[in-house]
Design a protein around this motif. Structure first.
Motif, PDB file in Angstrom:
ATOM      1  N   GLY A   4      -7.963 -59.715 -30.140  1.00 23.39           N
ATOM      2  CA  GLY A   4      -7.658 -59.130 -28.825  1.00 23.39           C
ATOM      3  C   GLY A   4      -6.404 -59.700 -28.202  1.00 23.39           C
ATOM      4  N   ALA A   5      -5.547 -60.315 -29.036  1.00 22.39           N
ATOM      5  CA  ALA A   5      -4.355 -60.977 -28.497  1.00 22.39           C
ATOM      6  C   ALA A   5      -3.450 -59.992 -27.767  1.00 22.39           C
ATOM      7  N   TRP A   6      -3.215 -58.823 -28.375  1.00 15.95           N
ATOM      8  CA  TRP A   6      -2.305 -57.855 -27.757  1.00 15.95           C
ATOM      9  C   TRP A   6      -2.874 -57.362 -26.424  1.00 15.95           C
ATOM     10  N   GLU A   7      -4.186 -57.105 -26.411  1.00 17.40           N
ATOM     11  CA  GLU A   7      -4.860 -56.676 -25.176  1.00 17.40           C
ATOM     12  C   GLU A   7      -4.659 -57.725 -24.088  1.00 17.40           C
ATOM     13  N   TYR A   8      -4.843 -58.994 -24.484  1.00 17.08           N
ATOM     14  CA  TYR A   8      -4.674 -60.105 -23.542  1.00 17.08           C
ATOM     15  C   TYR A   8      -3.255 -60.144 -22.992  1.00 17.08           C
ATOM     16  N   LEU A   9      -2.277 -60.040 -23.892  1.00 17.00           N
ATOM     17  CA  LEU A   9      -0.884 -60.131 -23.467  1.00 17.00           C
ATOM     18  C   LEU A   9      -0.532 -58.984 -22.518  1.00 17.00           C
ATOM     19  N   CYS A  10      -1.075 -57.788 -22.800  1.00 18.28           N
ATOM     20  CA  CYS A  10      -0.820 -56.647 -21.917  1.00 18.28           C
ATOM     21  C   CYS A  10      -1.417 -56.886 -20.541  1.00 18.28           C
ATOM     22  N   LEU A  11      -2.610 -57.439 -20.516  1.00 13.95           N
ATOM     23  CA  LEU A  11      -3.276 -57.701 -19.234  1.00 13.95           C
ATOM     24  C   LEU A  11      -2.507 -58.745 -18.418  1.00 13.95           C
ATOM     25  N   VAL A  12      -2.017 -59.774 -19.097  1.00 10.34           N
ATOM     26  CA  VAL A  12      -1.215 -60.795 -18.410  1.00 10.34           C
ATOM     27  C   VAL A  12       0.008 -60.149 -17.774  1.00 10.34           C
ATOM     28  N   ARG A  13       0.641 -59.223 -18.531  1.00  4.09           N
ATOM     29  CA  ARG A  13       1.833 -58.540 -18.021  1.00  4.09           C
ATOM     30  C   ARG A  13       1.473 -57.686 -16.820  1.00  4.09           C
ATOM     31  N   LYS A  14       0.365 -56.962 -16.956  1.00  2.00           N
ATOM     32  CA  LYS A  14      -0.042 -56.036 -15.898  1.00  2.00           C
ATOM     33  C   LYS A  14      -0.365 -56.792 -14.599  1.00  2.00           C
ATOM     34  N   LEU A  15      -1.096 -57.907 -14.741  1.00  3.23           N
ATOM     35  CA  LEU A  15      -1.521 -58.654 -13.557  1.00  3.23           C
ATOM     36  C   LEU A  15      -0.445 -59.596 -13.030  1.00  3.23           C
ATOM     37  N   LYS A  16       0.611 -59.738 -13.821  1.00  2.00           N
ATOM     38  CA  LYS A  16       1.735 -60.600 -13.452  1.00  2.00           C
ATOM     39  C   LYS A  16       1.289 -62.030 -13.179  1.00  2.00           C
ATOM     40  N   VAL A  17       0.421 -62.550 -14.034  1.00  2.00           N
ATOM     41  CA  VAL A  17       0.003 -63.938 -13.871  1.00  2.00           C
ATOM     42  C   VAL A  17       0.834 -64.841 -14.773  1.00  2.00           C
ATOM     43  N   ARG A  18       0.784 -66.118 -14.461  1.00  2.00           N
ATOM     44  CA  ARG A  18       1.620 -67.085 -15.164  1.00  2.00           C
ATOM     45  C   ARG A  18       0.740 -67.904 -16.100  1.00  2.00           C
ATOM     46  N   ARG A  19       0.663 -67.462 -17.373  1.00  2.00           N
ATOM     47  CA  ARG A  19      -0.145 -68.212 -18.351  1.00  2.00           C
ATOM     48  C   ARG A  19       0.742 -68.493 -19.552  1.00  2.00           C
ATOM     49  N   SER A  20       1.831 -69.169 -19.282  1.00  2.00           N
ATOM     50  CA  SER A  20       2.889 -69.245 -20.278  1.00  2.00           C
ATOM     51  C   SER A  20       2.490 -69.915 -21.587  1.00  2.00           C
ATOM     52  N   GLU A  21       1.667 -70.983 -21.510  1.00  2.00           N
ATOM     53  CA  GLU A  21       1.308 -71.652 -22.765  1.00  2.00           C
ATOM     54  C   GLU A  21       0.524 -70.724 -23.688  1.00  2.00           C
ATOM     55  N   LYS A  22      -0.414 -69.962 -23.099  1.00  9.19           N
ATOM     56  CA  LYS A  22      -1.216 -69.047 -23.909  1.00  9.19           C
ATOM     57  C   LYS A  22      -0.375 -67.892 -24.421  1.00  9.19           C
ATOM     58  N   VAL A  23       0.490 -67.360 -23.538  1.00  5.69           N
ATOM     59  CA  VAL A  23       1.327 -66.234 -23.946  1.00  5.69           C
ATOM     60  C   VAL A  23       2.211 -66.650 -25.111  1.00  5.69           C
ATOM     61  N   LEU A  24       2.767 -67.853 -24.993  1.00  6.64           N
ATOM     62  CA  LEU A  24       3.643 -68.345 -26.059  1.00  6.64           C
ATOM     63  C   LEU A  24       2.881 -68.429 -27.375  1.00  6.64           C
ATOM     64  N   LYS A  25       1.711 -69.056 -27.296  1.00  6.85           N
ATOM     65  CA  LYS A  25       0.916 -69.277 -28.513  1.00  6.85           C
ATOM     66  C   LYS A  25       0.525 -67.955 -29.151  1.00  6.85           C
ATOM     67  N   HIS A  26      -0.107 -67.086 -28.362  1.00  9.51           N
ATOM     68  CA  HIS A  26      -0.648 -65.855 -28.945  1.00  9.51           C
ATOM     69  C   HIS A  26       0.443 -64.824 -29.214  1.00  9.51           C
ATOM     70  N   GLY A  27       1.477 -64.824 -28.376  1.00 12.23           N
ATOM     71  CA  GLY A  27       2.596 -63.910 -28.609  1.00 12.23           C
ATOM     72  C   GLY A  27       3.303 -64.232 -29.905  1.00 12.23           C
ATOM     73  N   LEU A  28       3.547 -65.512 -30.119  1.00 16.92           N
ATOM     74  CA  LEU A  28       4.239 -65.922 -31.344  1.00 16.92           C
ATOM     75  C   LEU A  28       3.415 -65.588 -32.581  1.00 16.92           C
ATOM     76  N   SER A  29       2.083 -65.706 -32.462  1.00 17.55           N
ATOM     77  CA  SER A  29       1.255 -65.426 -33.638  1.00 17.55           C
ATOM     78  C   SER A  29       1.410 -63.975 -34.062  1.00 17.55           C
ATOM     79  N   ILE A  30       1.682 -63.095 -33.078  1.00 16.62           N
ATOM     80  CA  ILE A  30       1.916 -61.692 -33.432  1.00 16.62           C
ATOM     81  C   ILE A  30       3.332 -61.516 -33.971  1.00 16.62           C
ATOM     82  N   LEU A  31       4.315 -62.096 -33.262  1.00 15.91           N
ATOM     83  CA  LEU A  31       5.716 -61.891 -33.640  1.00 15.91           C
ATOM     84  C   LEU A  31       6.040 -62.477 -35.006  1.00 15.91           C
TER      85      LEU A  31
END
Lengths: 204, 300
Positions: free
Chosen positions: B23-50
């Motif tokens: 559900g990483a992509w779902e999570y990343l989309c939700l973070v974007r939508k809600l405009k919250v600051r969860r940079s460590e998680k975004v970095l970790k899970h975003g990189l795993s996709i990229l």
């Protein structure tokens, strides 16, 4: 000659506050320190516990007033009072004691004149994992005769000690295991009263 | 601004992804939508996709959005090499892009090269003077350098143009509060309440600021706004309930000997106290005794 006051902080009180600051890296945080004058030695203030207070809008009175009432009520029954105030600045490079911290410090001094203010030393905290420094990652501020907050001088290192010498080792461990996620502050409690600002399970 | 339901949903997703439940992509989309600051998680899970060519190509055109999201998260975590790499990819794909230009500006900020970042932003503004994001970056830069008064000034200029930006009004209020300029903070909340009268958060914040300002009139107005917060939240807002008790106590102190009788207050106070005690009994029973003593000490 009056002996200079020494502050002795317990490991748990110390670690709780630092972890709180780490939980909220992008904002300023604050907390209060609970303790008493050492009954056997009047020149030592023992800091036995701490309560993390807020991570949002620190300069508003209502949440602070409620917190202080409840905290004093709870600890008063154990013979402890608020003996200090902890503050961590929002920015890494900001090592100044700001006006909000000074004002809250002044307020606490009204009830405990020997109260001290502790400012998180960001640089020292960043260097923690690398060094063997046993001294706390805090800067000690005391009020002088004209009621101005002054940084305790270079010998200030000896005026503030952690009771348990291995505290920084324990702290470093907790940092690696991201224990800060478990810290509950008064803001959390006001948002959801199920969250307990006494953090009873934190160090179990 | 994020509601409790949204936050719970986000945390649940985050836990799921953290524990390998996908559900990483779902999570990343939700973070974007809600405009919250969860940079460590975004970095970790975003990189795993990229870093996984299969997962990356499955994103289609959204791949570039993810590069941007990860670049910003990387900068927030001071992983500047990762940020640089992501921006390079975006630059290659969108060579003339202003959006990528902005990211380059942010990278300069992350490095602490304030003057260069300012230059980059000024030149971008020449082509589009109404770029809201760049205006906000300049305010962020002032804040990052500890220059709160300049941040406030820039933000005031921004609000003259973009007066419907509610988040900006909130930011301004918070900046004022941090400098203990409560009157000015109150003004910001007044603007917010005018434009969005049914958002309880603004009523609550306004009440908090008025209480902090003090004085009989402000306390009485604060009481009204704590009451409206309680109204708008169906009585569920702990802070507002406490606020009522604080106001009534403070008003009583201030009006001592002024022969001003507040007839509705004893009722209001006991209503608020009862609501609090009921809630604590249900959800925080171990603190109920403490609450009762505290409320009692407020009454005196």
């Amino acid at each position: 000659m009056v002996a200079e006051l020494k502050y002795e902080i317990s490991q748990n009180a110390y670690i709780k506050l630092v972890l709180h600051a780490l939980k909220h890296k992008t904002t300023a945080v604050n907390g209060v320190l609970l303790g008493r004058v050492n009954p056997q030695n009047e020149s030592v203030v023992e800091i036995i516990d701490s309560v993390p207070l807020f991570h949002y809008n620190l300069a508003l009175l209502p949440p602070l007033e409620i917190a202080l009432i409840m905290i004093e009520e709870h600890y008063g029954s154990k013979g402890l009072g608020i003996v200090g105030y902890f503050h961590a600045n929002e920015r890494f490079g900001d090592a100044e004691l700001g006006i909000v911290a000074k004002n809250i410090g002044d307020h606490i001094c009204r009830y405990f004149p020997q109260a001290a203010v502790f400012l998180l030393d960001n640089k020292k905290l960043a260097a923690l994992p690398k060094g063997k420094d046993q001294s706390p990652v805090l800067q000690l501020y005391i009020r002088d005769a004209s009621k101005n907050w002054k940084l305790a001088g270079p010998d200030g290192g000896s005026r503030l000690v952690i009771k348990e010498p291995a505290a920084n080792v324990v702290l470093s461990d907790y940092i690696s295991s991201e224990k800060w996620q478990d810290v509950v502050d008064f803001d959390d409690h006001l948002d959801d009263i199920k969250m307990d600002w006494l953090n009873p399970e934190l160090f179990k | 601004m994020v509601s409790k339901t949204e936050e719970t949903q986000l945390n649940r997703l985050e836990n799921q992804v953290d524990n390998g439940g996908g559900g990483a992509w779902e999570y990343l989309c939700l973070v974007r939508k809600l405009k919250v600051r969860r940079s460590e998680k975004v970095l970790k899970h975003g990189l795993s996709i990229l870093n996984d060519p299969k997962k990356r190509s499955a994103l289609g055109p959204e791949e570039w959005t993810l590069y941007e999201q990860v670049a910003i998260a990387a900068m927030d975590c001071q992983c500047l090499d990762v940020a640089k790499d992501c921006i390079k990819v975006l630059q290659k794909k969108f060579p003339e892009s202003k959006r990528v230009g902005r990211l380059n500006g942010m990278l300069l900020e992350a490095k602490g090269s304030w003057a260069e970042a300012e230059k980059a932003y000024s030149s971008l503004l020449e082509d589009n003077s109404l770029d809201q994001i760049i205006h906000k970056r300049r305010i962020a830069m002032a804040k990052a350098q500890g220059n709160i008064s300049e941040a406030i000034e820039l933000l005031n200029k921004y609000l003259e143009i973009f007066m419907a930006d509610h988040e900006a009004w909130r930011e301004q209020a918070e900046l004022y509060v941090s400098l203990q300029m409560y009157k000015q903070a109150a003004f910001c909340y007044e603007e917010l309440i005018l434009s969005q009268p049914t958002v309880p958060l603004y009523h609550l914040a306004y009440a908090d600021v008025l209480y902090t300002l003090g004085g009989l009139e402000n306390l009485q107005t604060a009481k009204k706004y704590y009451a409206s917060t309680i109204d708008l939240t169906g009585g569920k807002n702990t802070r507002a309930l406490f606020g009522i008790c604080l106001c009534i106590s403070a008003i009583a102190q201030v009006s001592k000997g002024r022969n001003k009788e507040d007839k509705e207050s004893p009722e209001l106070q006991s209503l608020a106290a009862t609501a609090l005690e009921k809630d604590y009994k249900q959800r925080a029973a171990n603190k109920l005794g403490l609450l009762t003593c505290s409320l009692r000490s407020l009454k005196n």
